[in-house]
Design a protein around this motif. Sequence first.
Motif, PDB file in Angstrom:
ATOM      1  N   UNK A 186       0.932  -1.212  -0.130  1.00  0.00           N
ATOM      2  CA  UNK A 186      -0.099   0.017  -0.039  1.00  0.00           C
ATOM      3  C   UNK A 186       0.966   1.225   0.152  1.00  0.00           C
ATOM      4  N   UNK A 187       0.383   2.250  -0.536  1.00  0.00           N
ATOM      5  CA  UNK A 187       1.193   3.457  -0.594  1.00  0.00           C
ATOM      6  C   UNK A 187       1.272   4.234   0.704  1.00  0.00           C
ATOM      7  N   UNK A 188       2.350   4.513   1.333  1.00  0.00           N
ATOM      8  CA  UNK A 188       2.354   5.163   2.710  1.00  0.00           C
ATOM      9  C   UNK A 188       3.274   6.318   2.687  1.00  0.00           C
ATOM     10  N   UNK A 189       3.360   7.213   3.756  1.00  0.00           N
ATOM     11  CA  UNK A 189       4.153   8.321   3.972  1.00  0.00           C
ATOM     12  C   UNK A 189       5.362   7.812   4.532  1.00  0.00           C
ATOM     13  N   UNK A 190       6.512   7.998   3.897  1.00  0.00           N
ATOM     14  CA  UNK A 190       7.788   7.382   4.259  1.00  0.00           C
ATOM     15  C   UNK A 190       8.287   7.532   5.613  1.00  0.00           C
ATOM     16  N   UNK A 191       8.063   8.651   6.372  1.00  0.00           N
ATOM     17  CA  UNK A 191       8.414   9.064   7.510  1.00  0.00           C
ATOM     18  C   UNK A 191       7.363   9.027   8.697  1.00  0.00           C
ATOM     19  N   UNK A 192       6.297   8.355   8.359  1.00  0.00           N
ATOM     20  CA  UNK A 192       5.327   8.075   9.333  1.00  0.00           C
ATOM     21  C   UNK A 192       4.713   6.581   9.379  1.00  0.00           C
ATOM     22  N   UNK A 193       4.595   6.115  10.596  1.00  0.00           N
ATOM     23  CA  UNK A 193       4.167   4.801  10.517  1.00  0.00           C
ATOM     24  C   UNK A 193       2.663   4.519   9.778  1.00  0.00           C
ATOM     25  N   UNK A 194       2.809   3.513   9.016  1.00  0.00           N
ATOM     26  CA  UNK A 194       1.565   3.339   8.258  1.00  0.00           C
ATOM     27  C   UNK A 194       0.386   2.803   9.285  1.00  0.00           C
ATOM     28  N   UNK A 195       0.710   2.844  10.641  1.00  0.00           N
ATOM     29  CA  UNK A 195      -0.271   2.455  11.542  1.00  0.00           C
ATOM     30  C   UNK A 195      -1.045   3.483  12.096  1.00  0.00           C
ATOM     31  N   UNK A 196      -0.188   4.940  11.767  1.00  0.00           N
ATOM     32  CA  UNK A 196      -0.661   6.072  12.802  1.00  0.00           C
ATOM     33  C   UNK A 196      -2.147   6.573  12.211  1.00  0.00           C
ATOM     34  N   UNK A 197      -2.991   6.520  13.269  1.00  0.00           N
ATOM     35  CA  UNK A 197      -4.258   7.122  12.958  1.00  0.00           C
ATOM     36  C   UNK A 197      -5.404   6.197  12.485  1.00  0.00           C
ATOM     37  N   UNK A 198      -4.828   4.761  12.341  1.00  0.00           N
ATOM     38  CA  UNK A 198      -5.771   3.847  11.755  1.00  0.00           C
ATOM     39  C   UNK A 198      -6.416   3.200  12.815  1.00  0.00           C
ATOM     40  N   UNK A 199      -7.473   2.560  12.817  1.00  0.00           N
ATOM     41  CA  UNK A 199      -8.308   1.878  13.617  1.00  0.00           C
ATOM     42  C   UNK A 199      -7.534   0.127  13.535  1.00  0.00           C
ATOM     43  N   UNK A 203       1.067  -1.196  18.880  1.00  0.00           N
ATOM     44  CA  UNK A 203       0.244  -0.365  17.766  1.00  0.00           C
ATOM     45  C   UNK A 203      -0.180   1.099  18.486  1.00  0.00           C
ATOM     46  N   UNK A 204      -0.446   1.258  19.630  1.00  0.00           N
ATOM     47  CA  UNK A 204      -0.587   2.394  20.243  1.00  0.00           C
ATOM     48  C   UNK A 204       0.578   3.432  20.152  1.00  0.00           C
ATOM     49  N   UNK A 205       1.666   2.813  20.387  1.00  0.00           N
ATOM     50  CA  UNK A 205       3.056   3.539  20.464  1.00  0.00           C
ATOM     51  C   UNK A 205       3.232   4.044  18.932  1.00  0.00           C
ATOM     52  N   UNK A 206       2.688   3.474  18.031  1.00  0.00           N
ATOM     53  CA  UNK A 206       2.960   3.842  16.470  1.00  0.00           C
ATOM     54  C   UNK A 206       1.694   4.991  16.180  1.00  0.00           C
ATOM     55  N   UNK A 207       0.700   5.155  17.147  1.00  0.00           N
ATOM     56  CA  UNK A 207      -0.222   6.287  16.845  1.00  0.00           C
ATOM     57  C   UNK A 207      -1.729   5.653  16.124  1.00  0.00           C
ATOM     58  N   UNK A 208      -1.916   4.303  16.390  1.00  0.00           N
ATOM     59  CA  UNK A 208      -2.996   3.513  16.148  1.00  0.00           C
ATOM     60  C   UNK A 208      -4.155   3.811  17.118  1.00  0.00           C
ATOM     61  N   UNK A 209      -5.335   3.712  16.756  1.00  0.00           N
ATOM     62  CA  UNK A 209      -6.306   3.899  17.668  1.00  0.00           C
ATOM     63  C   UNK A 209      -6.833   2.448  17.767  1.00  0.00           C
ATOM     64  N   UNK A 218     -11.678  -5.035   6.689  1.00  0.00           N
ATOM     65  CA  UNK A 218     -10.339  -4.861   6.982  1.00  0.00           C
ATOM     66  C   UNK A 218      -9.384  -4.830   5.847  1.00  0.00           C
ATOM     67  N   UNK A 219      -8.533  -3.915   5.889  1.00  0.00           N
ATOM     68  CA  UNK A 219      -7.414  -3.825   4.650  1.00  0.00           C
ATOM     69  C   UNK A 219      -6.322  -4.726   4.820  1.00  0.00           C
ATOM     70  N   UNK A 220      -5.862  -4.895   6.184  1.00  0.00           N
ATOM     71  CA  UNK A 220      -4.879  -5.625   6.538  1.00  0.00           C
ATOM     72  C   UNK A 220      -5.051  -6.569   7.759  1.00  0.00           C
ATOM     73  N   UNK A 221      -4.817  -7.984   7.514  1.00  0.00           N
ATOM     74  CA  UNK A 221      -4.854  -8.830   8.604  1.00  0.00           C
ATOM     75  C   UNK A 221      -3.718  -9.461   8.857  1.00  0.00           C
ATOM     76  N   UNK A 222      -3.453  -9.514  10.171  1.00  0.00           N
ATOM     77  CA  UNK A 222      -2.262 -10.303  10.745  1.00  0.00           C
ATOM     78  C   UNK A 222      -2.749 -11.258  11.721  1.00  0.00           C
TER      79      UNK A 222
END
Length: 329
Positions: free
Chosen positions: A176-189, A206-212, A276-280
């Motif tokens: 997925x296209x992401x911003x190179x300097x920010x975690x791709x988890x930031x702001x996401x549920x 996940x919380x440390x990376x800015x996820x909800x 869901x767009x991503x599943x781990x």
Amino acid sequence: QVPIIGLVMNDRGFISRVLCPKFGGYLTFGSLEKGKESAPSQPTAADLINVYNIRQIGPDTKVFGIIGNPVGHSKSPILHNEAFRSVGLNAVYVPFLVDDLAKFLSTYSSPDFAGFSCTIPHKEAAVRCCDEVDPIARDIGAVNTIIRKPDGKLVGYNTDYVGAISAIEDGIRATQQTHSTVSPLAGRLFVVIGAGGAGKALAYGAKEKGARVVIANRTFARAQELGNLIGGPALTLTELENYHPEEGMILANTTAIGMHPNVNETPLSKQALKSYAVVFDAVYTPKETRLLREAAECGATVVSGLEMFIRQAMGQFEHFTGMPELQIA
């Protein structure tokens, strides 16, 4: 001096077959091939030689291992023994089937038992059993790595959160296209299934990376307890089936649902996965669980638990040996 062959049967006795050269056993033996064992939990001769490097085990060999229940599925002995061999370390890594962690650690208290990996269900109990706990592991509330220092003190660490979060981030960046300097988890549920040791590590990371972060668990009280700790809502697995406040969410299963031999089980229905767009999936036996297979069929980016397993093991290797992390293929 009478040569003695001492072996113990069943899963708990497996370690006796590997460690006997260290403690003066005259010999050990294995089956010629898998499926041809003459006793329960007997290793193959090939595994004794190639996985456990038994010809090199002696009185001075340091012992490491994985503590869990169940533990027979773990690939950790294969990975760590190969890592020890690659750097010429006189050490062996074995599976310890353990019910009571505190009793195990007090029994296996020799300095020769130098370090342990902790898996289900002992990661939370390990925090209480260690004399010292790394601040991050204490914040998470779970330990997956225990080191015995020369003075006998046990020190606990957590390498799960870095292993899992970096695997998920790299999986997203690759597809997925992401911003190179920010975690791709930031702001996401970010929905975490499970409130045990691994669930705590994923929620913290996940919380440390800015996820909800949202916590879902079979037992609501456990979900609520972790949700309160990380400042996120809690759901039951039943409620999670109909939970889709937005598209593009991230799902992380940290439970054992779907692990071999229960490969037909899944924590969430295929219909629910469409949000869901991503599943781990932290389960890595099998590598493609039903959850990951159905998520891929729904168009999600999937990240295997094998990626987390390898990365957390690299961190453990550094704690075990004091050497830099190996790049394990």
